[in-house]
Design a protein around this motif. Structure first.
Motif, PDB file in Angstrom:
ATOM      1  N   ALA A 247       0.824  -1.219   0.000  1.00 31.23           N
ATOM      2  CA  ALA A 247       0.000   0.000   0.000  1.00 31.23           C
ATOM      3  C   ALA A 247       0.856   1.266   0.000  1.00 31.23           C
ATOM      4  O   ALA A 247       0.724   2.125   0.871  1.00 31.23           O
ATOM      5  N   LYS A 248       1.727   1.363  -0.997  1.00 34.79           N
ATOM      6  CA  LYS A 248       2.656   2.495  -1.060  1.00 34.79           C
ATOM      7  C   LYS A 248       2.814   2.973  -2.500  1.00 34.79           C
ATOM      8  O   LYS A 248       3.888   3.382  -2.917  1.00 34.79           O
ATOM      9  N   VAL A 249       1.729   2.933  -3.262  1.00 29.17           N
ATOM     10  CA  VAL A 249       1.767   3.234  -4.685  1.00 29.17           C
ATOM     11  C   VAL A 249       1.325   4.678  -4.917  1.00 29.17           C
ATOM     12  O   VAL A 249       0.190   5.045  -4.592  1.00 29.17           O
ATOM     13  N   ALA A 250       2.214   5.475  -5.473  1.00 27.99           N
ATOM     14  CA  ALA A 250       1.891   6.879  -5.739  1.00 27.99           C
ATOM     15  C   ALA A 250       0.728   6.993  -6.712  1.00 27.99           C
ATOM     16  O   ALA A 250       0.632   6.237  -7.688  1.00 27.99           O
ATOM     17  N   ASN A 251      -0.171   7.910  -6.412  1.00 29.67           N
ATOM     18  CA  ASN A 251      -1.291   8.270  -7.298  1.00 29.67           C
ATOM     19  C   ASN A 251      -2.246   7.124  -7.606  1.00 29.67           C
ATOM     20  O   ASN A 251      -2.910   7.146  -8.639  1.00 29.67           O
ATOM     21  N   LEU A 252      -2.336   6.153  -6.727  1.00 31.14           N
ATOM     22  CA  LEU A 252      -3.268   5.041  -6.930  1.00 31.14           C
ATOM     23  C   LEU A 252      -4.679   5.497  -6.557  1.00 31.14           C
ATOM     24  O   LEU A 252      -4.889   6.086  -5.499  1.00 31.14           O
ATOM     25  N   SER A 253      -5.628   5.203  -7.391  1.00 30.75           N
ATOM     26  CA  SER A 253      -7.023   5.558  -7.120  1.00 30.75           C
ATOM     27  C   SER A 253      -7.631   4.532  -6.159  1.00 30.75           C
ATOM     28  O   SER A 253      -7.534   3.323  -6.392  1.00 30.75           O
ATOM     29  N   THR A 254      -8.235   5.030  -5.090  1.00 29.62           N
ATOM     30  CA  THR A 254      -8.904   4.182  -4.105  1.00 29.62           C
ATOM     31  C   THR A 254     -10.225   4.843  -3.714  1.00 29.62           C
ATOM     32  O   THR A 254     -10.409   6.042  -3.934  1.00 29.62           O
TER      33      THR A 254
END
Length: 181
Positions: free
Chosen positions: A159-166
């Motif tokens: 859970a360390k992904v830049a700009n990931l949509s959640t």
């Protein structure tokens, strides 16, 4: 019921924009990504809530950011317990309390786990007591909720992904409400 969550939601909203250590995400982005991973894996509301709240302790101290860089362990897995234990049952709070030791466990039992850790996570591991011995690993995994903590930890690492949509925090609020004691 949602009013009981107000202190937690306020902390996440007001302090969640702080950087998550040396990672490419904020504290809130990290929490939302971790909870999303659990939700996408069809896990229980309790484990989804634990994923969302597992690093709340990072937001409850005044030690500043990147404390591991200064050689400090902020003991975040315990900092939020006085608040969380008044609101949630052990199926939410215990995986949170155990998630740091789950990293120590995974390093002890998985030959490639250490290599998969980010540099910041490797640095904090040393401050958190290092890799478990075989005996400590066996003792850890025998505890109630340890397996949930291990799964939380695996999602935590991802859970360390830049700009990931959640989904946003509002999406997870009913799940938190459903987990209140």
């Amino acid at each position: 019921m949602q009013s009981r969550l107000k202190p937690i939601l306020e902390i996440l909203i007001t302090k969640g924009n702080s950087q998550y250590g040396r990672e490419a995400v904020s504290q809130l982005e990290h929490a939302l990504q971790c909870a999303t991973l659990a939700e996408n894996d069809d896990r229980t509301p309790d484990l989804i809530a634990a994923c969302l709240l597992h690093d709340l302790g990072h937001l409850l101290h005044d030690l500043g950011e990147n404390v591991a860089d200064r050689g400090l362990d902020d003991r975040h897995e315990y900092r939020a317990m006085p608040l969380l234990q008044t609101l949630f049952k052990p199926s939410v709070t215990e995986p949170i309390r155990l998630h740091v030791d789950a990293k120590r466990y995974l390093c002890a039992v998985g030959s490639t786990y250490w290599e998969s850790l980010s540099p910041a996570s490797k640095r904090s591991l040393k401050l958190q007591g290092g890799i478990f011995s075989a005996e400590a690993a066996a003792s850890f995994i025998a505890q109630p909720y340890a397996k949930d903590a291990v799964q939380l930890r695996i999602w935590d690492d991802r859970a360390k992904v830049a700009n990931l949509s959640t989904p946003d925090l509002e999406h997870f609020t009913p799940i938190l409400v459903s987990c209140l004691t």
